[in-house]
Design a protein around this motif. Structure first.
Motif, PDB file in Angstrom:
ATOM      1  N   GLU A  23       1.040  -1.200   0.285  1.00 12.60           N
ATOM      2  CA  GLU A  23      -0.180  -0.044  -0.120  1.00 12.60           C
ATOM      3  C   GLU A  23       0.750   0.998  -0.049  1.00 12.60           C
ATOM      4  O   GLU A  23       0.196   1.910  -0.940  1.00 12.60           O
ATOM      5  CB  GLU A  23      -0.561  -0.172   1.093  1.00 12.60           C
ATOM      6  N   CYS A  27       1.810   3.717  -3.404  1.00 11.97           N
ATOM      7  CA  CYS A  27       1.404   4.862  -3.244  1.00 11.97           C
ATOM      8  C   CYS A  27       1.487   5.933  -4.562  1.00 11.97           C
ATOM      9  O   CYS A  27       3.489   6.306  -4.516  1.00 11.97           O
ATOM     10  CB  CYS A  27       0.804   5.047  -2.153  1.00 11.97           C
ATOM     11  N   PRO A  31      -0.477  11.694  -0.027  1.00 11.22           N
ATOM     12  CA  PRO A  31      -1.490  10.324   1.611  1.00 11.22           C
ATOM     13  C   PRO A  31      -2.036  12.597   2.565  1.00 11.22           C
ATOM     14  O   PRO A  31      -0.873  12.754   2.176  1.00 11.22           O
ATOM     15  CB  PRO A  31      -1.171  10.134   2.060  1.00 11.22           C
ATOM     16  N   SER A  32      -3.320  11.985   2.460  1.00 15.07           N
ATOM     17  CA  SER A  32      -3.133  12.978   4.334  1.00 15.07           C
ATOM     18  C   SER A  32      -2.346  12.616   5.578  1.00 15.07           C
ATOM     19  O   SER A  32      -2.496  11.243   5.674  1.00 15.07           O
ATOM     20  CB  SER A  32      -3.969  13.003   4.656  1.00 15.07           C
ATOM     21  N   GLU A  34      -3.562  12.585   8.152  1.00 18.77           N
ATOM     22  CA  GLU A  34      -4.029  11.150   8.868  1.00 18.77           C
ATOM     23  C   GLU A  34      -3.450   9.713   8.843  1.00 18.77           C
ATOM     24  O   GLU A  34      -3.171   8.939   9.006  1.00 18.77           O
ATOM     25  CB  GLU A  34      -5.829  11.120   8.799  1.00 18.77           C
ATOM     26  N   ASP A  35      -3.369   9.675   7.562  1.00 20.80           N
ATOM     27  CA  ASP A  35      -3.008   8.645   6.507  1.00 20.80           C
ATOM     28  C   ASP A  35      -1.597   8.509   6.668  1.00 20.80           C
ATOM     29  O   ASP A  35      -1.117   6.837   6.970  1.00 20.80           O
ATOM     30  CB  ASP A  35      -3.361   8.630   5.054  1.00 20.80           C
ATOM     31  N   THR A  36      -0.746   8.938   6.721  1.00 24.71           N
ATOM     32  CA  THR A  36       0.533   8.811   6.199  1.00 24.71           C
ATOM     33  C   THR A  36       0.574   8.677   8.991  1.00 24.71           C
ATOM     34  O   THR A  36       1.687   7.875   8.582  1.00 24.71           O
ATOM     35  CB  THR A  36       1.205  10.290   6.601  1.00 24.71           C
ATOM     36  N   GLU A  38      -1.545   6.581  10.652  1.00 22.24           N
ATOM     37  CA  GLU A  38      -1.970   5.159  10.178  1.00 22.24           C
ATOM     38  C   GLU A  38      -1.108   4.671   9.727  1.00 22.24           C
ATOM     39  O   GLU A  38      -0.614   3.540  10.599  1.00 22.24           O
ATOM     40  CB  GLU A  38      -3.369   5.164   9.873  1.00 22.24           C
ATOM     41  N   ARG A  39      -0.626   5.041   8.261  1.00 24.04           N
ATOM     42  CA  ARG A  39       0.656   3.628   8.491  1.00 24.04           C
ATOM     43  C   ARG A  39       1.920   4.109   8.493  1.00 24.04           C
ATOM     44  O   ARG A  39       2.589   3.006   8.819  1.00 24.04           O
ATOM     45  CB  ARG A  39       0.986   4.342   6.904  1.00 24.04           C
TER      46      ARG A  39
END
Length: 143
Positions: A23, A27, A31-32, A34-36, A38-39
């Motif tokens: 993922e 990519c 990413p946002s 927030e996504d960063t 979480e990753r």
């Protein structure tokens, strides 16, 4: 899961680790924050499972005798561990590009650790020439 001595108590479930790495490395969109975040959280959890397994694997290569390979392997694992111990930069404290680059580097480290643990390297993802639109979803098994 590793026990209190860092040894694996059972087989490692590599599927979620592979999915996270795939993922992140495929990519093509920035990413946002927030996504960063979480990753980054998922990668840190994966790394905490992989590092003890990789250390165990490296010790198995030695058979009581230090070799150049096992010494280099230990240094590489130690480097990854030190980077994790220092703490990951908060994506909100850096530019989105820098935070994403950090997460991608950690994903590559996890891919290397997973390859070592499984004794077969994961395919290396090549950068696609900068951000564009869309992130690839993890591939589903076709059965």
């Amino acid at each position: 899961m590793p026990d209190e001595h860092g040894f694996l108590l059972g087989p490692l479930d590599a599927g979620p680790i592979r999915d996270t790495i795939h993922e992140i490395l495929t990519c093509r969109d920035l990413p946002s924050p927030e996504d960063t975040t979480e990753r980054l959280r998922r990668l840190r959890a994966h790394a905490q499972l992989l590092i003890p397994a990789a250390r165990q694997r490296g010790e198995g290569c030695r058979n009581g005798i230090p070799t150049a390979y096992s010494s280099i392997l230990t240094l590489g694992i130690d480097l990854i561990q030190r980077r994790l111990d220092r703490g990951c930069p908060a994506p909100s404290a850096h530019t989105p590009e820098a935070a994403h680059a950090y997460v991608q580097a950690l994903a590559r480290h996890c891919a290397s650790l997973l390859g070592l643990v499984e004794d077969e390297p994961m395919p290396q993802h090549q950068p696609q020439g900068g951000p564009s639109r869309g992130c690839a979803a993890p591939e589903e098994d076709e059965r």
